[in-house]
Structure formats: C-alpha cells, structure tokens
Scaffold this motif. Structure first.
Motif, PDB file in Angstrom:
ATOM      1  N   THR A 181     -98.791 -62.398  18.135  1.00 26.00           N
ATOM      2  CA  THR A 181     -99.421 -63.244  19.144  1.00 26.00           C
ATOM      3  C   THR A 181     -99.336 -62.564  20.502  1.00 26.00           C
ATOM      4  O   THR A 181     -98.716 -61.504  20.654  1.00 26.00           O
ATOM      5  CB  THR A 181     -98.721 -64.617  19.211  1.00 26.00           C
ATOM      6  OG1 THR A 181     -97.379 -64.423  19.679  1.00 26.00           O
ATOM      7  CG2 THR A 181     -98.686 -65.278  17.832  1.00 26.00           C
ATOM      8  N   ASN A 182     -99.915 -63.218  21.513  1.00 25.34           N
ATOM      9  CA  ASN A 182     -99.807 -62.671  22.865  1.00 25.34           C
ATOM     10  C   ASN A 182     -98.357 -62.620  23.320  1.00 25.34           C
ATOM     11  O   ASN A 182     -97.940 -61.706  24.025  1.00 25.34           O
ATOM     12  CB  ASN A 182    -100.629 -63.514  23.842  1.00 25.34           C
ATOM     13  CG  ASN A 182    -102.123 -63.297  23.648  1.00 25.34           C
ATOM     14  OD1 ASN A 182    -102.560 -62.182  23.404  1.00 25.34           O
ATOM     15  ND2 ASN A 182    -102.894 -64.374  23.744  1.00 25.34           N
ATOM     16  N   GLU A 183     -97.573 -63.616  22.915  1.00 25.44           N
ATOM     17  CA  GLU A 183     -96.166 -63.673  23.314  1.00 25.44           C
ATOM     18  C   GLU A 183     -95.304 -62.720  22.488  1.00 25.44           C
ATOM     19  O   GLU A 183     -94.275 -62.225  22.969  1.00 25.44           O
ATOM     20  CB  GLU A 183     -95.629 -65.095  23.182  1.00 25.44           C
ATOM     21  CG  GLU A 183     -96.245 -66.104  24.142  1.00 25.44           C
ATOM     22  CD  GLU A 183     -97.662 -66.493  23.755  1.00 25.44           C
ATOM     23  OE1 GLU A 183     -98.014 -66.351  22.554  1.00 25.44           O
ATOM     24  OE2 GLU A 183     -98.422 -66.908  24.638  1.00 25.44           O
ATOM     25  N   VAL A 205     -99.524 -58.396   7.726  1.00 21.45           N
ATOM     26  CA  VAL A 205     -99.421 -58.498   9.178  1.00 21.45           C
ATOM     27  C   VAL A 205    -100.760 -58.956   9.744  1.00 21.45           C
ATOM     28  O   VAL A 205    -101.786 -58.308   9.537  1.00 21.45           O
ATOM     29  CB  VAL A 205     -99.006 -57.153   9.795  1.00 21.45           C
ATOM     30  CG1 VAL A 205     -98.817 -57.300  11.299  1.00 21.45           C
ATOM     31  CG2 VAL A 205     -97.733 -56.633   9.146  1.00 21.45           C
ATOM     32  N   HIS A 206    -100.734 -60.094  10.458  1.00 23.30           N
ATOM     33  CA  HIS A 206    -101.939 -60.667  11.066  1.00 23.30           C
ATOM     34  C   HIS A 206    -101.890 -60.478  12.571  1.00 23.30           C
ATOM     35  O   HIS A 206    -100.891 -60.823  13.221  1.00 23.30           O
ATOM     36  CB  HIS A 206    -102.021 -62.173  10.789  1.00 23.30           C
ATOM     37  CG  HIS A 206    -102.231 -62.527   9.359  1.00 23.30           C
ATOM     38  ND1 HIS A 206    -103.455 -62.919   8.862  1.00 23.30           N
ATOM     39  CD2 HIS A 206    -101.382 -62.552   8.307  1.00 23.30           C
ATOM     40  CE1 HIS A 206    -103.334 -63.182   7.572  1.00 23.30           C
ATOM     41  NE2 HIS A 206    -102.078 -62.952   7.215  1.00 23.30           N
ATOM     42  N   GLY A 207    -102.979 -59.959  13.125  1.00 28.14           N
ATOM     43  CA  GLY A 207    -103.177 -60.008  14.561  1.00 28.14           C
ATOM     44  C   GLY A 207    -104.097 -61.167  14.908  1.00 28.14           C
ATOM     45  O   GLY A 207    -104.587 -61.882  14.025  1.00 28.14           O
ATOM     46  N   LEU A 208    -104.342 -61.363  16.189  1.00 28.42           N
ATOM     47  CA  LEU A 208    -105.269 -62.416  16.586  1.00 28.42           C
ATOM     48  C   LEU A 208    -106.700 -62.003  16.253  1.00 28.42           C
ATOM     49  O   LEU A 208    -107.023 -60.810  16.195  1.00 28.42           O
ATOM     50  CB  LEU A 208    -105.125 -62.670  18.088  1.00 28.42           C
ATOM     51  CG  LEU A 208    -103.771 -63.253  18.526  1.00 28.42           C
ATOM     52  CD1 LEU A 208    -103.746 -63.420  20.036  1.00 28.42           C
ATOM     53  CD2 LEU A 208    -103.489 -64.575  17.837  1.00 28.42           C
ATOM     54  N   PRO A 209    -107.596 -62.966  16.029  1.00 28.21           N
ATOM     55  CA  PRO A 209    -109.001 -62.631  15.708  1.00 28.21           C
ATOM     56  C   PRO A 209    -109.615 -61.722  16.777  1.00 28.21           C
ATOM     57  O   PRO A 209    -109.365 -61.883  17.975  1.00 28.21           O
ATOM     58  CB  PRO A 209    -109.690 -64.005  15.682  1.00 28.21           C
ATOM     59  CG  PRO A 209    -108.595 -64.967  15.336  1.00 28.21           C
ATOM     60  CD  PRO A 209    -107.358 -64.430  16.014  1.00 28.21           C
TER      61      PRO A 209
END
Length: 377
Positions: free
Chosen positions: A266-268, A293-297
C-alpha cells in the motif's frame, strides 16, 4: 462377495480400474498357451483413492535366468499413491513372485520377451484392498463400504500425505464405529502424528477422560478438529467378527507451515522483506513456500533479490526460486533461478507470484529478497 470388474485383461497392455469388491485377471498374451516373441506389454492398474492394489500370482512360468535379462515381468509401484513410478522388482523365476501390494492406488506391470524360448507365462488375480498412501492438498478418507455398514474382520492402514513443508488439519464429519466399551476393544480407529506405527498417538477420544485415553477411537461422538505437526497422518481402522456400523468419514486439508502467504503493498507499506524459513540459517529439508504479492491497481511490483544460496542443478530441479508474472502457479514464467539471478525483477501488472523450494535433505541457506516496492506504470 467379489464380482468381476470386466473381462480379464488378456491384451498386450491395458489400463485397468479395479473397484472395491471387484476383481480381474492379468494374463500374458495367449495364456495358457505359450506367449510370443519380442513382446513389450504394459498394464497400468488404478484403484479408488482410499484403496491399494493386491496382486495374487496363480501361475508364473517364464524363461528362467539368473538376472531375468531375456523374458521378465517388472513391477512398478505408484510412489505415495501417485503415478510417479518406483520399480520394485524384475521377475522371471518360479516362486520369485507370489502376492504383492501397491503402496497406494496405482501400480504398473511391464512384460518383455526376447526372440527365443517361450513358456506359458502368467496368470495374476487383481483385487483392491483398503489402505495405502493417500496424497493430495485436501481430500477425504472413508471406511470400507461407507456410508453402508463396513465389513467384518477388516484391518486397514492409510498414510495421508500433503505437500512437504505443510501441516495438516483433519476433521471427522461422520463416525459410527461399533464398540460396546469405552476402551474401544472391538471395532476401533487409531490416528498417529506421523506416517508409521511408532508415531505418537492422537489422544482425542471424546468418550474417554484425559486419564483414560488409549489412542483408540470408536462410537458416534466426533473428535475435535485437530492439526498434525507435519505433512503426514497415520490412520488405522480395525473391525472384528461381530456387529458393524456405518463407519467414518474424515476430511483433511493442508495448512501452511510458517512460510508463504499473500502480501498487499500500500501507500503506507510500500516495501517489505521476505526470506526462506530460518534465514540466514538453513531451512528444513523439503521446504516449499509460495507468496503472492499485490500492488495497488495501475502499479508494477519490483522485486530486488539480495541473496540466493541454493543447491545448483542444471534445470534447478533440486532447489530454486521461481517467479511468475501474475497471481498463480499458472501465470507466465519470468524465471526460475538457482544461481546468479538478476538483481531486480518486475511485474507487467500489479501482481507477482514467488515460489521458493528445496527437495534436498541438507539444503543451503536459502534466499532473501531485499524488498518489494511498487511504482506507477
């Protein structure tokens, strides 16, 4: 009573399914006449998942030599109840082979002859018996004949096996095992935390107090959901000559053994480190871990490999780090590395799949990813 499953297998090779309470025969071509020259026949036998295969040799007459080089029948066991073949013997002499069992639901027979000296061949009766290895990430185990009454005088032993480096959770969803005493001296089950008869008992009989637990299960009260300490579970079911019940139905599934999982950036929390278990020390033998591992869209995932120390083989078959461009083991491969990996890898979209594995009994120290970060595409 046993019934024929289909016509006897007299062809030179065949796939055979042998069900519970069925039987068939595997015979050399032209039996009881002499078999022919230059044969190469293969039979693959499969039983139901909770059963193993029994071969009873009724007739066996091949060209007999010391090393069985000319005419021979070879047996292959399906390792751990799979079709990964383990050759258990090559036979040509009378009395070499009488009765044998598979370790699980698969067995293969291979019959080869040369260009001279032909004998009557063989006649083998094939049946399915309860017991054997049951392998999978999840599944069920039932008593013989379930949900009908189980037969008398059964002695079944199963060894349930999930993937290396996992543990197992098992749960009884039905149980009706006949015994008139709390000690379960008539019909009973035994569960052990391992894969052999010396592994520790699971003391989970709800009929017995803590001081009365003897490792036997019976009756109709369901034991509590329980976890193993490894990927192996030993299950034994015994019935005597008296009355019977419906039996049991047991569900099992693998659970992660302290490594792997899903990671959301996430951004945080835009960076995170992962490593093989016990790093910088060696992981346990036959360890396997998977991360998604997932990043933001709309963002890519970048992976920096800080260190990789695994046993090298030419195709990374023994150990390695596998990275895929997506969220599953079927996503497009980025690479499999067991020596000199790139410093940085990146996804096309916002997901990476990472798998660390070692099939070694004495693995090296493993790996450490310096960080996962994401950025706008």
């Amino acid at each position: 009573m046993l019934t024929p499953t289909h016509s006897s297998a007299v062809n030179c090779g065949q796939n055979i399914f042998i069900g519970e309470n069925n039987y068939t025969y595997i015979r050399s071509p032209d039996f009881p006449q002499n078999y022919g020259d230059n044969l190469n026949c293969e039979w693959i036998i499969q039983s139901p998942p909770n059963m193993r295969i029994k071969l009873t040799v009724l007739t066996f007459s091949l060209e007999s030599t010391r090393n069985c080089y000319y005419d021979n029948l070879s047996l292959y066991d399906g390792k751990y109840g799979t079709q990964k073949w383990n050759k258990t013997g090559r036979y040509c002499r009378r009395n070499q082979l009488t009765t044998t069992f598979s370790s699980g639901q698969f067995m293969k027979l291979s019959f080869k002859t040369d260009s001279s000296i032909n004998n009557r061949g063989f006649n083998i009766r094939v049946t399915a018996e309860c017991g054997g290895y049951v392998t999978g990430s999840s599944g069920q185990l039932t008593s013989p004949g379930y949900p009908n009454l189980y037969p008398a005088n059964k002695n079944c032993v199963w060894k349930i096996r999930t993937r290396p480096s996992t543990k197992m959770r098992f749960q009884f969803v039905d149980m009706d095992v006949n015994s008139t005493e709390a000690s379960c001296s008539q019909d009973y089950m035994i569960l052990r935390n391992g894969d052999n008869s010396n592994s520790p008992f699971f003391l989970i009989n709800p009929h017995q107090g803590s001081s009365e637990q003897n490792g036997h299960l019976c009756g109709s009260f369901l034991p509590a959901i329980t976890n193993t300490s490894s990927n192996l579970l030993f299950v034994k079911f015994v019935s005597d000559a008296t009355g019977s019940g419906r039996g049991f139905r047991l569900l099992f599934e693998e659970i992660r053994n302290g490594c792997g999982g899903r990671i959301l950036l996430t951004n945080e929390n835009s960076e995170i480190d992962i490593s093989s278990p016990n790093y910088p020390n060696s992981p346990d033998p036959e360890t396997e871990c998977e991360w998604i591992v997932h990043g933001l869209p709309g963002k890519k995932v970048f992976m920096d490999i800080e260190r990789l120390d695994v046993k090298y083989t030419s195709r990374c078959t023994l150990a390695g780090l596998e990275v895929r461009d997506g969220g599953s083991q079927y996503s497009n491969i980025i690479g499999t590395y067991c020596r000199d990996p790139p410093h940085t890898l990146e996804s096309t979209d916002n997901i990476l799949y990472i798998r660390y594995y070692t099939n070694s009994n004495s693995p090296n120290n493993g790996f450490k990813e310096g960080s996962f970060v994401f950025s706008f595409t």
